[in-house]
Design a protein around this motif. Structure first.
Motif, PDB file in Angstrom:
ATOM      1  N   LYS A   1     -16.944-104.911 103.486  1.00 23.20           N
ATOM      2  CA  LYS A   1     -17.415-106.274 103.220  1.00 23.20           C
ATOM      3  C   LYS A   1     -18.872-106.368 103.647  1.00 23.20           C
ATOM      4  N   LEU A   2     -19.705-106.885 102.765  1.00 24.40           N
ATOM      5  CA  LEU A   2     -21.134-106.954 103.058  1.00 24.40           C
ATOM      6  C   LEU A   2     -21.399-107.793 104.307  1.00 24.40           C
ATOM      7  N   GLU A   3     -20.608-108.867 104.486  1.00 24.25           N
ATOM      8  CA  GLU A   3     -20.825-109.716 105.664  1.00 24.25           C
ATOM      9  C   GLU A   3     -20.492-108.978 106.957  1.00 24.25           C
ATOM     10  N   ASP A   4     -19.510-108.066 106.901  1.00 22.98           N
ATOM     11  CA  ASP A   4     -19.182-107.276 108.090  1.00 22.98           C
ATOM     12  C   ASP A   4     -20.332-106.345 108.442  1.00 22.98           C
ATOM     13  N   VAL A   5     -20.914-105.723 107.430  1.00 21.01           N
ATOM     14  CA  VAL A   5     -22.040-104.824 107.667  1.00 21.01           C
ATOM     15  C   VAL A   5     -23.221-105.601 108.239  1.00 21.01           C
ATOM     16  N   GLU A   6     -23.480-106.792 107.706  1.00 28.34           N
ATOM     17  CA  GLU A   6     -24.587-107.630 108.199  1.00 28.34           C
ATOM     18  C   GLU A   6     -24.385-107.977 109.672  1.00 28.34           C
ATOM     19  N   VAL A   7     -23.161-108.302 110.057  1.00 23.62           N
ATOM     20  CA  VAL A   7     -22.865-108.631 111.459  1.00 23.62           C
ATOM     21  C   VAL A   7     -23.188-107.448 112.360  1.00 23.62           C
ATOM     22  N   LEU A   8     -22.761-106.256 111.966  1.00 22.66           N
ATOM     23  CA  LEU A   8     -23.004-105.071 112.781  1.00 22.66           C
ATOM     24  C   LEU A   8     -24.486-104.744 112.870  1.00 22.66           C
ATOM     25  N   LEU A   9     -25.210-104.914 111.772  1.00 18.86           N
ATOM     26  CA  LEU A   9     -26.649-104.664 111.800  1.00 18.86           C
ATOM     27  C   LEU A   9     -27.343-105.605 112.783  1.00 18.86           C
ATOM     28  N   ASP A  10     -26.905-106.861 112.822  1.00 16.66           N
ATOM     29  CA  ASP A  10     -27.470-107.821 113.781  1.00 16.66           C
ATOM     30  C   ASP A  10     -27.169-107.403 115.214  1.00 16.66           C
ATOM     31  N   ILE A  11     -25.928-106.972 115.454  1.00 13.66           N
ATOM     32  CA  ILE A  11     -25.525-106.576 116.802  1.00 13.66           C
ATOM     33  C   ILE A  11     -26.282-105.331 117.256  1.00 13.66           C
ATOM     34  N   TYR A  12     -26.510-104.392 116.344  1.00 13.45           N
ATOM     35  CA  TYR A  12     -27.179-103.148 116.705  1.00 13.45           C
ATOM     36  C   TYR A  12     -28.695-103.275 116.697  1.00 13.45           C
ATOM     37  N   GLY A  13     -29.197-104.457 116.385  1.00 13.94           N
ATOM     38  CA  GLY A  13     -30.634-104.696 116.437  1.00 13.94           C
ATOM     39  C   GLY A  13     -31.407-104.035 115.315  1.00 13.94           C
ATOM     40  N   ILE A  14     -30.754-103.820 114.199  1.00 11.59           N
ATOM     41  CA  ILE A  14     -31.424-103.208 113.056  1.00 11.59           C
ATOM     42  C   ILE A  14     -32.026-104.321 112.206  1.00 11.59           C
ATOM     43  N   GLN A  15     -33.317-104.536 112.352  1.00 17.82           N
ATOM     44  CA  GLN A  15     -33.976-105.674 111.721  1.00 17.82           C
ATOM     45  C   GLN A  15     -34.930-105.278 110.594  1.00 17.82           C
TER      46      GLN A  15
END
Length: 280
Positions: A59-73
């Protein structure tokens, strides 16, 4: 190289695992941070499944959440993750044959840069003629005519990656003489002629003769897949279990086995002459 949704999903799983490890977070900590962001349907087991490539469609929203948590901006880096997630969600032709295709191999083959295979008792699926495929399926105990037709159809579609006009993988196969001797008489000449005619610089078939005696792969057949932008893997199967081996140590061990078997096999020209002798 053709897009492979299973390969894109595999890459995404690996990148997400590496990103979590680089951030120094445990699965429990990631879960807590996801909850703080309002994503309540997260758990350590879900994160483990994602990282082990045990999810069905990202799910794209799941990937977006993880990117935010891992600080990938960074926009470019984030775009790569989203691209992989979108590719992983695509429906490829083999999804229409889920009822007759088992294992991950057909989905990974289109994304490979090179495939190396050692076959002991059967002609490899990518090299089978339609008549031989049908005989193999029937020999395996399938009696329903419609199912047999669908299995043959799926096998033929898999082979499209080897079309000279396709941007497909290099393919090297080593076939034990035992597999050649087991070809049914009514399909033997056509199948062996196919193995001869299909040879070209990026598609090679070698014969492992009985005279080689016991060899390094006597324990079982296997398929090795290399990828231009990802780590390789080894695929093994039996009537019960299909397995993907992707640990570096395992791949190195299988690669050594392949080298030993290749050294025991006939050369290309010798193999062609051997094949011709079986139908002359």
């Amino acid at each position: 190289m053709a897009t492979s949704p299973p390969l894109s999903k595999r890459r995404l799983s690996r990148l997400l695992r590496e990103s979590r490890e680089a951030s120094g977070l445990t699965a429990d900590q990631v879960t807590d941070r996801a909850h703080e962001l309002g994503a309540t349907r997260w758990s350590p087991s879900k994160i483990t499944r994602l990282e082990r490539d045990e999810w069905v469609r990202p799910k794209l929203e799941d990937v977006e959440v993880l990117l935010d948590i891992y600080g990938i901006q960074g926009l470019t880096e984030r775009a790569e993750y989203i691209r992989l997630a979108k590719e992983a969600r695509q429906k490829s032709w083999w999804r229409s044959y889920d009822d007759v295709i088992e294992g991950k191999l057909p989905g990974l083959e289109p994304g490979a840069s090179r495939i190396r295979e050692v076959a002991l008792t059967l002609i490899p699926g990518l090299l089978q003629t339609q008549a031989y495929t049908r005989a193999v399926i029937i020999g395996g105990g399938i009696v329903d005519a419609e199912e047999i037709d669908r299995r043959v159809e799926a096998r033929m579609l898999r082979q499209l990656i080897l079309d000279p006009k396709a941007d497909g993988p290099k393919y090297w196969a080593i076939i034990d003489e035992a597999a050649l001797r087991k070809i049914p008489l009514e399909t033997r000449e056509e199948q062996i002629r196919h193995l001869i005619d299909i040879q070209r610089p990026d598609l090679r078939v070698q014969v492992l003769p009985d005279s080689a005696g016991l060899h390094a792969a006597v324990g079982g057949a296997f398929t090795m897949l290399d990828f231009a932008e990802d780590t390789g893997l080894v695929y093994t199967e039996n009537p019960v279990v299909q397995r993907v081996h992707d640990e570096p140590a395992d791949i190195e061990a299988w690669d050594l086995v392949y080298q030993y078997v290749s050294a025991s096999a006939l050369g290309i020209q010798e193999s062609v002459l051997f094949l011709e002798s079986l139908i002359s």
